[in-house]
Every structure is written in C-alpha cells, then in structure tokens.
Design a protein around this motif. Structure first.
Motif, PDB file in Angstrom:
ATOM      1  N   TRP A 105       3.410 -32.373  24.552  1.00  0.00           N
ATOM      2  CA  TRP A 105       2.534 -31.488  25.307  1.00  0.00           C
ATOM      3  C   TRP A 105       3.225 -30.151  25.534  1.00  0.00           C
ATOM      4  CZ3 TRP A 105       4.722 -29.885  29.798  1.00  0.00           C
ATOM      5  CH2 TRP A 105       5.531 -30.769  30.514  1.00  0.00           C
ATOM      6  N   THR A 106       2.425 -29.113  25.717  1.00  0.00           N
ATOM      7  CA  THR A 106       2.936 -27.773  26.013  1.00  0.00           C
ATOM      8  C   THR A 106       2.214 -27.231  27.242  1.00  0.00           C
ATOM      9  OG1 THR A 106       1.306 -26.695  24.575  1.00  0.00           O
ATOM     10  CG2 THR A 106       3.436 -27.244  23.592  1.00  0.00           C
ATOM     11  N   LEU A 107       2.897 -26.368  27.971  1.00  0.00           N
ATOM     12  CA  LEU A 107       2.326 -25.697  29.132  1.00  0.00           C
ATOM     13  C   LEU A 107       2.774 -24.253  29.102  1.00  0.00           C
ATOM     14  CD1 LEU A 107       0.961 -25.719  32.005  1.00  0.00           C
ATOM     15  CD2 LEU A 107       3.248 -26.230  32.888  1.00  0.00           C
ATOM     16  N   TYR A 108       1.819 -23.329  29.255  1.00  0.00           N
ATOM     17  CA  TYR A 108       2.197 -21.921  29.356  1.00  0.00           C
ATOM     18  C   TYR A 108       1.246 -21.186  30.276  1.00  0.00           C
ATOM     19  CZ  TYR A 108      -1.410 -20.849  25.822  1.00  0.00           C
ATOM     20  OH  TYR A 108      -2.593 -20.725  25.133  1.00  0.00           O
ATOM     21  N   ALA A 109       1.751 -20.081  30.809  1.00  0.00           N
ATOM     22  CA  ALA A 109       0.934 -19.195  31.639  1.00  0.00           C
ATOM     23  C   ALA A 109       0.256 -18.211  30.695  1.00  0.00           C
ATOM     24  CB  ALA A 109       1.802 -18.460  32.646  1.00  0.00           C
ATOM     25  N   ALA A 110      -1.056 -18.029  30.873  1.00  0.00           N
ATOM     26  CA  ALA A 110      -1.842 -17.215  29.943  1.00  0.00           C
ATOM     27  C   ALA A 110      -2.499 -16.049  30.666  1.00  0.00           C
ATOM     28  CB  ALA A 110      -2.909 -18.076  29.283  1.00  0.00           C
ATOM     29  N   ASP A 111      -2.772 -14.995  29.892  1.00  0.00           N
ATOM     30  CA  ASP A 111      -3.514 -13.851  30.414  1.00  0.00           C
ATOM     31  C   ASP A 111      -5.008 -14.061  30.181  1.00  0.00           C
ATOM     32  OD1 ASP A 111      -3.834 -13.429  27.695  1.00  0.00           O
ATOM     33  OD2 ASP A 111      -2.502 -11.703  27.616  1.00  0.00           O
ATOM     34  N   GLN A 112      -5.795 -13.019  30.376  1.00  0.00           N
ATOM     35  CA  GLN A 112      -7.256 -13.131  30.255  1.00  0.00           C
ATOM     36  C   GLN A 112      -7.702 -13.613  28.873  1.00  0.00           C
ATOM     37  OE1 GLN A 112      -9.320 -12.912  32.675  1.00  0.00           O
ATOM     38  NE2 GLN A 112      -8.801 -11.293  34.083  1.00  0.00           N
ATOM     39  N   SER A 113      -6.956 -13.262  27.826  1.00  0.00           N
ATOM     40  CA  SER A 113      -7.340 -13.661  26.471  1.00  0.00           C
ATOM     41  C   SER A 113      -6.786 -15.037  26.098  1.00  0.00           C
ATOM     42  CB  SER A 113      -6.852 -12.622  25.467  1.00  0.00           C
ATOM     43  OG  SER A 113      -5.437 -12.623  25.421  1.00  0.00           O
ATOM     44  N   LEU A 114      -6.154 -15.719  27.072  1.00  0.00           N
ATOM     45  CA  LEU A 114      -5.523 -17.023  26.903  1.00  0.00           C
ATOM     46  C   LEU A 114      -4.308 -16.982  25.990  1.00  0.00           C
ATOM     47  CD1 LEU A 114      -8.546 -19.473  26.890  1.00  0.00           C
ATOM     48  CD2 LEU A 114      -7.134 -18.725  28.794  1.00  0.00           C
ATOM     49  N   GLY A 115      -3.736 -15.789  25.811  1.00  0.00           N
ATOM     50  CA  GLY A 115      -2.456 -15.649  25.131  1.00  0.00           C
ATOM     51  C   GLY A 115      -1.341 -15.750  26.150  1.00  0.00           C
ATOM     52  N   VAL A 116      -0.122 -16.007  25.701  1.00  0.00           N
ATOM     53  CA  VAL A 116       1.018 -16.146  26.607  1.00  0.00           C
ATOM     54  C   VAL A 116       1.201 -14.849  27.402  1.00  0.00           C
ATOM     55  CG1 VAL A 116       3.510 -16.546  26.728  1.00  0.00           C
ATOM     56  CG2 VAL A 116       2.138 -17.802  25.083  1.00  0.00           C
ATOM     57  N   VAL A 117       1.434 -14.982  28.704  1.00  0.00           N
ATOM     58  CA  VAL A 117       1.662 -13.836  29.585  1.00  0.00           C
ATOM     59  C   VAL A 117       2.870 -13.057  29.084  1.00  0.00           C
ATOM     60  CG1 VAL A 117       2.407 -13.190  31.914  1.00  0.00           C
ATOM     61  CG2 VAL A 117       0.608 -14.878  31.613  1.00  0.00           C
ATOM     62  N   ASP A 118       2.742 -11.741  28.995  1.00  0.00           N
ATOM     63  CA  ASP A 118       3.853 -10.892  28.546  1.00  0.00           C
ATOM     64  C   ASP A 118       4.982 -10.914  29.557  1.00  0.00           C
ATOM     65  OD1 ASP A 118       2.652 -10.074  26.195  1.00  0.00           O
ATOM     66  OD2 ASP A 118       1.645  -8.386  27.153  1.00  0.00           O
ATOM     67  N   THR A 119       6.190 -11.200  29.080  1.00  0.00           N
ATOM     68  CA  THR A 119       7.383 -11.150  29.910  1.00  0.00           C
ATOM     69  C   THR A 119       8.507 -10.543  29.088  1.00  0.00           C
ATOM     70  OG1 THR A 119       8.211 -13.324  29.242  1.00  0.00           O
ATOM     71  CG2 THR A 119       6.708 -13.264  31.145  1.00  0.00           C
ATOM     72  N   ASP A 120       9.581 -10.153  29.760  1.00  0.00           N
ATOM     73  CA  ASP A 120      10.755  -9.640  29.053  1.00  0.00           C
ATOM     74  C   ASP A 120      11.513 -10.761  28.357  1.00  0.00           C
ATOM     75  OD1 ASP A 120      10.188  -7.089  29.934  1.00  0.00           O
ATOM     76  OD2 ASP A 120      11.478  -7.249  31.707  1.00  0.00           O
ATOM     77  N   ARG A 121      11.283 -11.996  28.778  1.00  0.00           N
ATOM     78  CA  ARG A 121      11.974 -13.157  28.214  1.00  0.00           C
ATOM     79  C   ARG A 121      10.937 -14.175  27.742  1.00  0.00           C
ATOM     80  NH1 ARG A 121      14.995 -13.495  33.735  1.00  0.00           N
ATOM     81  NH2 ARG A 121      13.042 -12.520  34.268  1.00  0.00           N
ATOM     82  N   PRO A 122      10.315 -13.974  26.569  1.00  0.00           N
ATOM     83  CA  PRO A 122       9.198 -14.805  26.141  1.00  0.00           C
ATOM     84  C   PRO A 122       9.517 -16.293  26.016  1.00  0.00           C
ATOM     85  CG  PRO A 122       9.910 -13.365  24.361  1.00  0.00           C
ATOM     86  CD  PRO A 122      10.666 -12.963  25.583  1.00  0.00           C
ATOM     87  N   ARG A 123      10.754 -16.661  25.733  1.00  0.00           N
ATOM     88  CA  ARG A 123      11.050 -18.088  25.567  1.00  0.00           C
ATOM     89  C   ARG A 123      10.971 -18.851  26.887  1.00  0.00           C
ATOM     90  NH1 ARG A 123      15.526 -20.582  26.646  1.00  0.00           N
ATOM     91  NH2 ARG A 123      17.295 -19.494  27.526  1.00  0.00           N
ATOM     92  N   LEU A 124      10.983 -18.136  28.025  1.00  0.00           N
ATOM     93  CA  LEU A 124      10.880 -18.780  29.331  1.00  0.00           C
ATOM     94  C   LEU A 124       9.437 -18.869  29.816  1.00  0.00           C
ATOM     95  CD1 LEU A 124      13.896 -17.082  31.117  1.00  0.00           C
ATOM     96  CD2 LEU A 124      13.840 -19.340  30.073  1.00  0.00           C
ATOM     97  N   ALA A 125       8.490 -18.340  29.046  1.00  0.00           N
ATOM     98  CA  ALA A 125       7.089 -18.296  29.466  1.00  0.00           C
ATOM     99  C   ALA A 125       6.304 -19.523  29.036  1.00  0.00           C
ATOM    100  CB  ALA A 125       6.428 -17.037  28.915  1.00  0.00           C
ATOM    101  N   ALA A 126       6.973 -20.516  28.473  1.00  0.00           N
ATOM    102  CA  ALA A 126       6.300 -21.749  28.048  1.00  0.00           C
ATOM    103  C   ALA A 126       7.261 -22.925  28.191  1.00  0.00           C
ATOM    104  CB  ALA A 126       5.821 -21.627  26.613  1.00  0.00           C
ATOM    105  N   LEU A 127       6.711 -24.081  28.454  1.00  0.00           N
ATOM    106  CA  LEU A 127       7.488 -25.319  28.522  1.00  0.00           C
ATOM    107  C   LEU A 127       6.850 -26.344  27.604  1.00  0.00           C
ATOM    108  CD1 LEU A 127       8.041 -25.738  32.377  1.00  0.00           C
ATOM    109  CD2 LEU A 127       9.762 -25.149  30.681  1.00  0.00           C
TER     110      LEU A 127
END
Length: 194
Positions: A105-127
């Motif tokens: 299973w995967t879990l991530y925080a998403a923006d309005q378009s359901l893409g991964v939320v922009d962060t300076d450290r993208p590898r920490l934006a999903a588990l």
C-alpha cells in the motif's frame, strides 16, 4: 422582438451554465454515484472496470489517471479529518489505526489535482507499507506536518487544501465482498499553524 431574443439568450445561458456547473460539481465531489465511504475515506471500486458509471469514466478521463482494475487494487481518498474539517496543508495530523490486508500500500498527501503535494524533499511526501514502523498490535501511527517527527512522518508544506490518497495493491478488499468489514485508519487533526 428584442425582449424575446433577450429571454432566449438568458434561458440558454442559465441552461448551459447550470448544466456545466452541475457536471463540474459531480466530477469534483468525492461522494457520488458509485462511491463507498469508510470513515473519512472514499473509494470508487468500479472505476477501473467495465461496470464503471459514466461519472467515474469522466473523472478518470478528466484527471488523466490510470484506474486500477478490481483485481489490481483500490484507491481511497480522504478530504476531511475525523472532526469533519477539510484537510489543510498548514495543519498537522495523526493518521492512526490498522490497515487492511494487501500485498503493498502507498499513502501520500495530494493537491487539488490529486498529484503529490510539492515539497522541497519529495521523497518524504509519500509512505509505503514496507517502510513504516508498526505498533505491537500491527497498527500504524503516522504524523503528518511540516515539522519532522519521530516514527512515521509524512511531509506537507505550504497552505491550502489537500487530500490523502491511500492505495492498496493486490488486496482482497477490492472484491465486492471484501468491503463490508474493512476498517481504515482515522485522520485526527493535531493542530494548525496560525
């Protein structure tokens, strides 16, 4: 004559605007035709199948996503916390509880378009299931926010609405009989930046 033309144009504008607005709302809403809700999480189990309703097919076409078939998995989306408030990027949350049986299973925080939320450290934006620390009872506690936390931490930065997307791959819950006794983790707000 001019009055009739004006009324005709007004009627057309209301019909086209109202029709377009209702379709936009139906495609944007996380509840609707074909949706199932488990706690704060919503899924469309038929979305990747031949039996998908027209709104689900339109949602897939609009978002440009690859829908999972019933044998492949199931995605759940959360837009509100346990208190009923919309999820905000400037707030911290705790996602806690057990996860249903799945190969992965995967879990991530998403923006309005359901893409991964922009962060300076993208590898920490999903588990994902192979990297999380589990409690003795096999449940998981995930801290979500912009400040690092011990244990499982999911990074979110910025301001505005966000969603959580939880996808189970190769899972028995994707079958119609598997959804009746599924429990998903709760999303509890821990606080917000002012």
């Amino acid at each position: 004559m001019l009055k009739n033309a004006f009324l005709t144009l007004l009627s057309l504008a209301i019909a086209i605007g109202g029709g377009g607005g209702s379709v936009w709302y139906a495609l944007k809403a996380q509840d609707g035709v074909g949706a199932i809700r488990i706690g704060q999480w919503t899924a469309f189990p038929e979305i990747g199948t031949q039996a998908a309703d027209p709104y689900s097919k339109a949602r897939v076409a609009r978002e440009g996503v690859l829908a999972l078939g019933r044998a492949e998995g199931l995605s759940f989306i959360a837009e509100r916390d346990a208190g009923g408030d919309q999820l905000r990027r400037e707030c911290a949350y705790m996602i806690e509880g057990g996860f249903p049986t799945a190969r992965f299973w995967t879990l991530y925080a998403a923006d309005q378009s359901l893409g991964v939320v922009d962060t300076d450290r993208p590898r920490l934006a999903a588990l994902q299931s192979y990297q999380v620390l589990r409690q003795p009872d096999n449940s998981v506690i995930i801290t979500v926010g912009n400040r690092p936390a011990p244990g499982n931490w999911l990074l979110t930065e910025g301001f505005g609405r966000m969603y959580f997307v939880l996808t189970f791959y190769d899972t028995p819950i994707a079958s119609s009989t598997g959804l009746s006794d599924v429990t998903l983790p709760r999303i509890v707000k821990a606080g917000c930046n002012a």
